[in-house]
Motif scaffolding. Structure first.
Motif, short mmCIF file in Angstrom:
data_model
loop_
_atom_site.label_atom_id
_atom_site.label_comp_id
_atom_site.label_asym_id
_atom_site.label_seq_id
_atom_site.Cartn_x
_atom_site.Cartn_y
_atom_site.Cartn_z
N SER A 24 0.83 -1.21 0.00
CA SER A 24 0.00 0.00 0.00
C SER A 24 0.86 1.26 0.00
N VAL A 25 1.98 1.21 0.72
CA VAL A 25 2.90 2.36 0.73
C VAL A 25 3.45 2.61 -0.68
N VAL A 26 3.87 1.56 -1.35
CA VAL A 26 4.39 1.71 -2.72
C VAL A 26 3.32 2.28 -3.63
N LYS A 27 2.10 1.78 -3.50
CA LYS A 27 0.99 2.26 -4.34
C LYS A 27 0.79 3.75 -4.18
N GLU A 28 0.83 4.23 -2.95
CA GLU A 28 0.59 5.65 -2.71
C GLU A 28 1.76 6.52 -3.15
N LEU A 29 2.97 6.05 -2.97
CA LEU A 29 4.12 6.83 -3.45
C LEU A 29 4.07 6.95 -4.96
N ASP A 204 -5.75 1.85 1.59
CA ASP A 204 -5.58 3.15 2.24
C ASP A 204 -4.44 3.29 3.25
N TYR A 205 -3.83 2.21 3.71
CA TYR A 205 -2.80 2.40 4.73
C TYR A 205 -1.68 3.32 4.24
N GLY A 206 -1.20 3.07 3.03
CA GLY A 206 -0.10 3.87 2.50
C GLY A 206 -0.44 5.34 2.35
N LEU A 207 -1.72 5.66 2.28
CA LEU A 207 -2.16 7.05 2.17
C LEU A 207 -1.67 7.87 3.37
N GLY A 221 8.21 11.86 16.44
CA GLY A 221 7.74 11.40 17.74
C GLY A 221 6.25 11.16 17.83
N GLN A 222 5.50 11.52 16.81
CA GLN A 222 4.05 11.41 16.90
C GLN A 222 3.54 10.03 16.50
N THR A 223 2.31 9.76 16.90
CA THR A 223 1.59 8.54 16.51
C THR A 223 0.40 8.93 15.66
N VAL A 224 0.25 8.26 14.54
CA VAL A 224 -0.88 8.47 13.64
C VAL A 224 -1.59 7.13 13.48
N VAL A 225 -2.91 7.14 13.55
CA VAL A 225 -3.68 5.93 13.30
C VAL A 225 -4.27 6.02 11.90
N ALA A 226 -3.96 5.03 11.08
CA ALA A 226 -4.50 4.99 9.72
C ALA A 226 -5.88 4.34 9.77
N TYR A 227 -6.91 5.10 9.43
CA TYR A 227 -8.27 4.58 9.50
C TYR A 227 -9.13 5.25 8.44
#
Length: 317
Positions: A24-29, A204-207, A221-227
């Motif tokens: 998914s990361v590759v798809k979004e890049l 959507d994860y890679g988004l 340092g931050q945390t992001v939740v992919a949802y």
């Protein structure tokens, strides 16, 4: 919008390109208006998913990311500018191994000169519950790696994958068997008002990873939740029924009933308490999500949209 070979573009090392999150990361890049070089890691470059990435312009590197292969792992990250790191607990169900392999990735990325790390972590329900839930190993191991990454000295962000919509296919007991009256009861060991941060991870994860990398300032340092959507289980059942035309309702069951259902799938008994505890933690404490969808390159799929795109012919036969 393609992945480039231009040496002026940042080189992004992506672990697990044949998997859900790395793919998914590759798809979004590849869909970004910005240029990226991508070096993708896989244990098997003959997999169709890995070959598809190569056709997109990804430099595919065959490497097994295990402690015994440390030297090759270090070589694989050399010269990268950015790293996306992920481990798969469910492949071996060994928390110490996952911790060691996660730390290995961070150490190798740092030694290779990486300037930014995005890691796929999870929250610690041991901490969130003040010690009530201590055995949710798939979360606790990733949290240990997250803390290690934050202390590495390399700018580091934890992008957690929310609850996979596809889990209902990998754990068919979450849909339940067709009842005598033709209904499906979605038997889960939590309250119907329990909220999940659902995600169509493949889509959507890679988004969210792309968004973090393209912010004006990397949120170290931050945390992001992919949802895609924060949704109650009773609404998930109702929208599944509406989207498929099948009679689906939510049914709250006890943890012991849930563990009995797990046994019917042939899963090892060692997993039963752990998986029941994960649901107990979600029911009691929830999954904190503070980030919004503001600024994302596009809108992620909702649960209803996931339902519309998925094949339910076997799950709701």
């Amino acid at each position: 919008m393609t992945i480039t070979k231009d040496s002026s573009a940042p080189l992004v090392a992506v672990v697990g390109i044949a998997g859900v999150q790395g793919g998914s990361v590759v798809k979004e890049l590849a869909e970004s208006s910005k240029s990226y070089r991508v070096r993708g890691f896989t244990r098997d470059a003959t997999k169709p998913a890995a070959q598809a990435r190569a056709k997109q312009g990804v430099e595919v590197v065959t490497v097994s990311i295990v402690v015994e292969n440390k030297d090759e792992v270090y070589k694989a990250f050399a010269g990268a500018d950015v790293a996306f790191l992920v481990t798969d607990y469910w492949e071996h169900m060994d928390m110490e191994r996952e911790i060691n392999e996660g730390k290995l990735q961070i150490d190798a990325a740092k030694a290779g000169g990486v300037k930014r790390i995005v890691w796929s972590g999870m929250p610690s329900f041991k901490i969130i519950s003040n010690g009530k839930y201590t055995n949710i190993e798939d979360c606790e191991g990733k949290f240990v790696v997250s803390e290690y990454g934050r202390a590495s000295g390399v700018p580091f962000v934890d992008v957690q994958a929310g609850y996979y919509g596809t889990t209902v296919f990998s754990l068919p007991i979450l849909i339940g068997d067709k009842q005598a009256d033709g209904t499906y009861d979605m038997p889960w060991p939590v309250h119907p008002t329990t909220v999940l941060p659902f995600i169509d991870a493949t889509h959507d994860y890679g988004l969210f990873v792309r968004h973090v990398l393209e912010l004006p300032t990397f949120p170290d340092g931050q945390t992001v939740v992919a949802y895609g959507e924060k949704i109650t289980l009773q609404d998930m059942a109702a929208q599944l029924a509406k989207g498929t035309g099948k009679p689906v309702t939510f049914k709250e069951i006890t943890p012991d009933q849930f563990k009995t259902n797990l046994g019917t799938m042939g899963l090892p008994a060692s997993l039963h308490d752990r998986m029941a505890a994960a649901w107990g933690a979600l029911a009691d404490f929830g999954w904190e999500v503070t980030n919004t969808h503001d600024g994302l390159p596009r809108k992620p799929r909702s649960w209803a949209e996931f339902v519309a795109h998925a094949d339910w012919s076997k799950a709701l036969a």
